[in-house]
Design a protein around this motif. Structure first.
Motif, PDB file in Angstrom:
ATOM      1  N   ALA A  18       0.831  -1.207   0.000  1.00 24.45           N
ATOM      2  CA  ALA A  18       0.000   0.000   0.000  1.00 24.45           C
ATOM      3  C   ALA A  18       0.863   1.254   0.000  1.00 24.45           C
ATOM      4  N   TYR A  19       1.878   1.275   0.835  1.00 23.34           N
ATOM      5  CA  TYR A  19       2.757   2.443   0.884  1.00 23.34           C
ATOM      6  C   TYR A  19       3.593   2.571  -0.385  1.00 23.34           C
ATOM      7  N   ARG A  20       4.080   1.461  -0.872  1.00 26.67           N
ATOM      8  CA  ARG A  20       4.936   1.519  -2.057  1.00 26.67           C
ATOM      9  C   ARG A  20       4.142   1.919  -3.298  1.00 26.67           C
ATOM     10  N   TYR A  21       2.957   1.357  -3.440  1.00 21.98           N
ATOM     11  CA  TYR A  21       2.134   1.706  -4.599  1.00 21.98           C
ATOM     12  C   TYR A  21       1.708   3.164  -4.529  1.00 21.98           C
ATOM     13  N   GLY A  22       1.425   3.635  -3.304  1.00 18.14           N
ATOM     14  CA  GLY A  22       0.965   5.010  -3.155  1.00 18.14           C
ATOM     15  C   GLY A  22       2.049   6.031  -3.377  1.00 18.14           C
ATOM     16  N   GLU A  23       3.276   5.734  -2.910  1.00 20.85           N
ATOM     17  CA  GLU A  23       4.357   6.710  -2.979  1.00 20.85           C
ATOM     18  C   GLU A  23       5.198   6.575  -4.247  1.00 20.85           C
ATOM     19  N   ARG A  24       5.401   5.346  -4.690  1.00 24.16           N
ATOM     20  CA  ARG A  24       6.324   5.116  -5.797  1.00 24.16           C
ATOM     21  C   ARG A  24       5.626   4.704  -7.092  1.00 24.16           C
ATOM     22  N   GLY A  25       4.334   4.401  -7.002  1.00 27.73           N
ATOM     23  CA  GLY A  25       3.641   3.909  -8.190  1.00 27.73           C
ATOM     24  C   GLY A  25       4.103   2.534  -8.609  1.00 27.73           C
ATOM     25  N   GLN A  26       4.581   1.746  -7.667  1.00 32.86           N
ATOM     26  CA  GLN A  26       5.126   0.432  -7.978  1.00 32.86           C
ATOM     27  C   GLN A  26       4.016  -0.533  -8.372  1.00 32.86           C
ATOM     28  N   ARG A  27       4.261  -1.288  -9.424  1.00 28.92           N
ATOM     29  CA  ARG A  27       3.306  -2.290  -9.887  1.00 28.92           C
ATOM     30  C   ARG A  27       4.073  -3.573 -10.196  1.00 28.92           C
ATOM     31  N   ASP A  28       4.144  -4.464  -9.244  1.00 32.20           N
ATOM     32  CA  ASP A  28       4.904  -5.699  -9.433  1.00 32.20           C
ATOM     33  C   ASP A  28       4.145  -6.669 -10.324  1.00 32.20           C
ATOM     34  N   SER A  29       4.808  -7.198 -11.338  1.00 35.73           N
ATOM     35  CA  SER A  29       4.249  -8.273 -12.149  1.00 35.73           C
ATOM     36  C   SER A  29       4.595  -9.603 -11.497  1.00 35.73           C
ATOM     37  N   CYS A  30       3.993 -10.674 -11.981  1.00 34.15           N
ATOM     38  CA  CYS A  30       4.298 -12.000 -11.431  1.00 34.15           C
ATOM     39  C   CYS A  30       5.777 -12.331 -11.626  1.00 34.15           C
TER      40      CYS A  30
END
Length: 321
Positions: free
Chosen positions: A60-72
């Protein structure tokens, strides 16, 4: 198992590692408490769930701050050295420890070796090692469904429907008399089913942690009276299912309570430790949290220590004229 010392932007993450450390100590206590006391029943309500909720919080923090989107593929690459290889190494060590135990006490080492290999290959895991593959599969599921793009209706539907389906499946599985349970194919299918059920459960806890800390403000609960009430409710609900055994996917007498209480207990523990971190040192818990994978994989051999002492005594007596 997965840790980060700071949130994006420099915020301290000690309370998160401390929550994993507390969960790890609760797991160890549960394996030492042969009487299965009230404390063990209480700890069982959140000691596994908190690890998945923490992963959701971090996402939640990483997606919110960095826009991170991990693929499989990215998850698999990242977890190869932190989960996959350790699972293989610690499984081999656990199998050797089991064979050494049988060498001391007697028993069929061939049958034990066969059983341990089946557990390892099907990802059911020897002893506590089941957690590593279920965490990996849960993260892969999270990466595959990409919940950050879901609508509010879809989030609510999944959060309600997933545990309901799992509870129904668990209810029938607990009362099922499986014929030919000693057959190899039956063991393989049963193990794969349990791994999948626990992985989906882990994904759900992860999703709840992600949504609560991405969309909500659980830190507003960080007042001692509120936290005391939440933990009291958590304790009371845990007593409704003292027969809970998540490792075997036995969800207890009131299965829905397991999922609800897992999230409630995990968030309450996280926010209590956030509150405590500003007032006292949490270094012992933080250390346990940052080394939780090692403790998870090796704490059961601590119980084998008396067996090693016995083996040494036998060797000594055999050498004594």
């Amino acid at each position: 198992l997965c840790h980060a010392r700071h949130l994006p932007g420099g915020a301290h993450l000690g309370f998160v590692d401390a929550a994993k450390g507390l969960g790890m100590l609760a797991i160890i206590w549960g394996h030492m408490d042969y009487l299965w006391s009230t404390s063990s029943v209480w700890f069982s309500s959140f000691k596994i769930a908190v690890f998945y909720v923490v992963v959701g919080l971090l996402k939640a923090y990483r997606y919110g701050e960095r826009g991170q989107r991990d693929s499989c593929a990215q998850v698999m690459k990242k977890r190869w050295y932190s989960l996959v290889i350790p699972y293989g190494v610690f499984s081999a060590l656990a199998i050797l420890a089991h064979l050494a135990f049988l060498t001391i006490h007697g028993g069929s080492r061939l049958a034990a070796l066969k059983g341990d290999v089946i557990l390892t290959v099907t990802l059911r895991g020897v002893a506590t090692l089941w957690f590593l593959p279920t965490l990996l599969i849960a993260e892969l599921l999270f990466a595959a469904v990409r919940p950050e793009g879901w609508s509010a209706a879809k989030r609510i539907l999944v959060c309600v429907l997933a545990p309901a389906i799992l509870c129904v499946i668990g209810y029938f599985y607990q009362g099922m008399d499986i014929p030919g349970a000693d057959r190899l194919w039956v063991q393989v299918v049963r193990n794969l089913f349990i791994v999948l059920a626990k992985s989906v459960s882990g994904f759900w806890f992860m999703l709840c942690g992600y949504l609560l800390y991405r969309r909500g403000k659980p830190q507003r609960l960080g007042r001692l009276p509120v936290l005391a009430v939440l933990l009291a409710v958590n304790l009371g609900l845990s007593l409704l299912s003292p027969d809970l055994d998540f490792n075997s996917f036995k969800l207890g007498s009131f299965a829905p309570v397991f999922y609800l209480n897992g999230v409630l207990g995990s968030v309450a523990v996280l926010e209590l430790l956030r509150w405590l971190e500003a007032r006292i040192s949490l270094r012992p818990l933080i250390w346990c949290g940052r080394h939780s994978m090692f403790l998870m994989a090796t704490h059961l051999p601590w119980q084998i220590a008396p067996e090693l002492v016995m083996l040494g005594k036998r060797f000594y007596l055999a050498q004594t004229p």
